[in-house]
Design an enzyme around this catalytic site. Sequence first.
Site, PDB file in Angstrom:
ATOM      1  N   ARG A 106     -82.951 -25.421  38.921  1.00 42.14           N
ATOM      2  CA  ARG A 106     -81.927 -25.019  37.938  1.00 42.14           C
ATOM      3  C   ARG A 106     -81.009 -24.011  38.607  1.00 42.14           C
ATOM      4  O   ARG A 106     -81.489 -23.017  39.157  1.00 42.14           O
ATOM      5  CB  ARG A 106     -82.550 -24.378  36.697  1.00 42.14           C
ATOM      6  CG  ARG A 106     -81.503 -23.604  35.881  1.00 42.14           C
ATOM      7  CD  ARG A 106     -81.982 -23.076  34.562  1.00 42.14           C
ATOM      8  NE  ARG A 106     -82.151 -24.161  33.610  1.00 42.14           N
ATOM      9  CZ  ARG A 106     -82.190 -23.995  32.294  1.00 42.14           C
ATOM     10  NH1 ARG A 106     -82.062 -22.783  31.775  1.00 42.14           N
ATOM     11  NH2 ARG A 106     -82.364 -25.022  31.494  1.00 42.14           N
ATOM     12  N   HIS A 133     -77.059 -31.702  32.731  1.00 46.12           N
ATOM     13  CA  HIS A 133     -78.379 -31.258  32.241  1.00 46.12           C
ATOM     14  C   HIS A 133     -79.154 -32.512  31.809  1.00 46.12           C
ATOM     15  O   HIS A 133     -79.418 -32.715  30.622  1.00 46.12           O
ATOM     16  CB  HIS A 133     -78.185 -30.288  31.072  1.00 46.12           C
ATOM     17  CG  HIS A 133     -79.401 -29.479  30.729  1.00 46.12           C
ATOM     18  ND1 HIS A 133     -80.566 -29.499  31.475  1.00 46.12           N
ATOM     19  CD2 HIS A 133     -79.657 -28.624  29.690  1.00 46.12           C
ATOM     20  CE1 HIS A 133     -81.449 -28.690  30.929  1.00 46.12           C
ATOM     21  NE2 HIS A 133     -80.927 -28.154  29.837  1.00 46.12           N
ATOM     22  N   GLN A 136     -82.324 -32.694  29.454  1.00 42.58           N
ATOM     23  CA  GLN A 136     -82.022 -32.382  28.055  1.00 42.58           C
ATOM     24  C   GLN A 136     -81.610 -33.646  27.298  1.00 42.58           C
ATOM     25  O   GLN A 136     -81.998 -33.844  26.136  1.00 42.58           O
ATOM     26  CB  GLN A 136     -80.889 -31.338  28.000  1.00 42.58           C
ATOM     27  CG  GLN A 136     -80.445 -30.961  26.603  1.00 42.58           C
ATOM     28  CD  GLN A 136     -81.462 -30.115  25.848  1.00 42.58           C
ATOM     29  OE1 GLN A 136     -81.960 -29.119  26.369  1.00 42.58           O
ATOM     30  NE2 GLN A 136     -81.791 -30.502  24.624  1.00 42.58           N
ATOM     31  N   ASP A 229     -73.315 -26.606  21.466  1.00 44.14           N
ATOM     32  CA  ASP A 229     -73.948 -25.792  22.506  1.00 44.14           C
ATOM     33  C   ASP A 229     -73.254 -24.436  22.493  1.00 44.14           C
ATOM     34  O   ASP A 229     -72.191 -24.281  21.866  1.00 44.14           O
ATOM     35  CB  ASP A 229     -73.750 -26.513  23.859  1.00 44.14           C
ATOM     36  CG  ASP A 229     -74.347 -25.764  25.048  1.00 44.14           C
ATOM     37  OD1 ASP A 229     -75.216 -24.889  24.837  1.00 44.14           O
ATOM     38  OD2 ASP A 229     -73.944 -26.066  26.194  1.00 44.14           O
ATOM     39  N   CYS A 270     -79.042 -27.886  22.067  1.00 49.71           N
ATOM     40  CA  CYS A 270     -79.992 -27.789  23.186  1.00 49.71           C
ATOM     41  C   CYS A 270     -80.747 -26.466  23.159  1.00 49.71           C
ATOM     42  O   CYS A 270     -81.835 -26.369  23.709  1.00 49.71           O
ATOM     43  CB  CYS A 270     -79.256 -27.981  24.507  1.00 49.71           C
ATOM     44  SG  CYS A 270     -77.821 -26.907  24.693  1.00 49.71           S
ATOM     45  N   ARG A 315     -88.410 -31.742  24.923  1.00 50.23           N
ATOM     46  CA  ARG A 315     -88.121 -31.384  26.320  1.00 50.23           C
ATOM     47  C   ARG A 315     -89.376 -31.553  27.171  1.00 50.23           C
ATOM     48  O   ARG A 315     -89.314 -32.046  28.295  1.00 50.23           O
ATOM     49  CB  ARG A 315     -87.651 -29.918  26.425  1.00 50.23           C
ATOM     50  CG  ARG A 315     -86.348 -29.572  25.729  1.00 50.23           C
ATOM     51  CD  ARG A 315     -85.153 -30.317  26.256  1.00 50.23           C
ATOM     52  NE  ARG A 315     -85.053 -30.279  27.713  1.00 50.23           N
ATOM     53  CZ  ARG A 315     -84.716 -29.198  28.436  1.00 50.23           C
ATOM     54  NH1 ARG A 315     -84.382 -28.066  27.842  1.00 50.23           N
ATOM     55  NH2 ARG A 315     -84.653 -29.243  29.765  1.00 50.23           N
TER      56      ARG A 315
HETATM   57  N1  NVA Z   1     -74.285 -24.965  28.515  1.00 46.88           N
HETATM   58  C1  NVA Z   1     -75.482 -24.151  28.469  1.00 46.88           C
HETATM   59  C2  NVA Z   1     -76.693 -24.994  28.300  1.00 46.88           C
HETATM   60  C3  NVA Z   1     -77.985 -24.231  28.129  1.00 46.88           C
HETATM   61  C4  NVA Z   1     -79.178 -25.109  27.978  1.00 46.88           C
HETATM   62  C5  NVA Z   1     -75.553 -23.322  29.743  1.00 46.88           C
HETATM   63  O1  NVA Z   1     -75.318 -23.879  30.827  1.00 46.88           O
HETATM   64  O2  NVA Z   1     -75.849 -22.132  29.656  1.00 46.88           O
HETATM   65  N1   CP Z   2     -82.111 -26.170  26.488  1.00 46.81           N
HETATM   66  C1   CP Z   2     -82.500 -25.493  27.573  1.00 46.81           C
HETATM   67  O1   CP Z   2     -82.334 -25.927  28.713  1.00 46.81           O
HETATM   68  O2   CP Z   2     -83.129 -24.303  27.297  1.00 46.81           O
HETATM   69  P1   CP Z   2     -83.554 -23.191  28.356  1.00 46.81           P
HETATM   70  O3   CP Z   2     -82.302 -22.606  28.921  1.00 46.81           O
HETATM   71  O4   CP Z   2     -84.375 -22.218  27.579  1.00 46.81           O
HETATM   72  O5   CP Z   2     -84.369 -23.856  29.434  1.00 46.81           O
END
Ligand code: NVA
Ligand code: CP
Length: 332
Positions: A106, A133, A136, A229, A270, A315
């Site tokens: 990540r 992602h 997700q 989101d 998400c 998830r």
């Molecule tokens: N768009 C958000 C998704 C989090 C799961 C981010 O990248 O922070």
């Molecule tokens: N939805 C998601 O990816 O959550 P986290 O950032 O908690 O992993």
Amino acid sequence: MTLKGRNFLTLKDFNADEILYLIDLAAWFKNKKKRGELHDRLRGRNVALIFEKTSTRTRCSFEVAAHDLGMGTTYLDPAGSQIGKKESIEDTARVLGRMFDGIEYRGYGQEIIESLAENAGVPIWNGLTNEYHPTQILADMLTIREHLGSLKGKTLAYFGDARYNMGNSLMIGCAKLGLHFRAVAPEKYFPDQALVKQCKEWAQESGGSICLTSDVNEGAAGADVIYTDVWVSMGEPDNVWEERIRDLIPFRVTMDVMNRTAEGSIFLHCLPAFHDLKTRIGEEKGKQFGLTEMEVTDEVFRTYQDSVFDEAENRMHTIKAVMAATLEDWEI
Ligand code: NVA
Ligand code: CP
């Protein structure tokens, strides 16, 4: 169907049958888990979990899923490794590839995870990049199927910043699986044109469609799934908040939006979500900009929380399917 040895970097690399296989495998693992049946066939293997951005769901999902499959895990936190600071991605990939059977990443640009994939020699799984992602989306699709009975022909409307990981990945997933995707946002927040063009081609094959609109009522009308989101994603600078809030307030998911949707529609997010001020950032930004909620109202969130928390649970089951399928073949 075999996905053994494949990377999981973006859903662009997978066809509809492969994506549906991963969703079916996840449902199969979910049943096993609910029945208390062990499924630890991958005993003796180990996976590395690299997080250059923070996480609750994704990290816990990878850890629990790996342990359920019998595998060991090593977590590398945003500050606790040499990656990118003292050691290049290429060298890191070569080192970790010697020790682990698979690696989750990540972090920031998609090119980083592509470089890991080129150099590690073991499957690499995308736990979120700026652009995509994909794990997700598998959870979202499993949740939609559980709640609405099918995927093909359903309409998913995504409200908010549709240029980032969630907007891009939902558009790809919908296009591949034959759902009708709507990005509901100001024009400057529409997804990249080249990606839209590519998704329109996939949608034509699958029977889905892609629509970009800045008209909230048109976006919500008759939709089966409303999705949103956070307005500011991880890694974005603090100074984007003001403009983002100003631009996206009209695209907040409210009861008025939900009332325009199809009968039996669901709401998905998400997570994490700013539906109230019970977080440090929520409280700080709420005070600064005079808000009590951001991308979704607390009322919508609470009314539709069953689907949202099913989605969060899924998830784990879907991430388990991704690791399992890329490490071994399964008879389901
Ligand atoms: N768009 C958000 C998704 C989090 C799961 C981010 O990248 O922070
Ligand atoms: N939805 C998601 O990816 O959550 P986290 O950032 O908690 O992993």
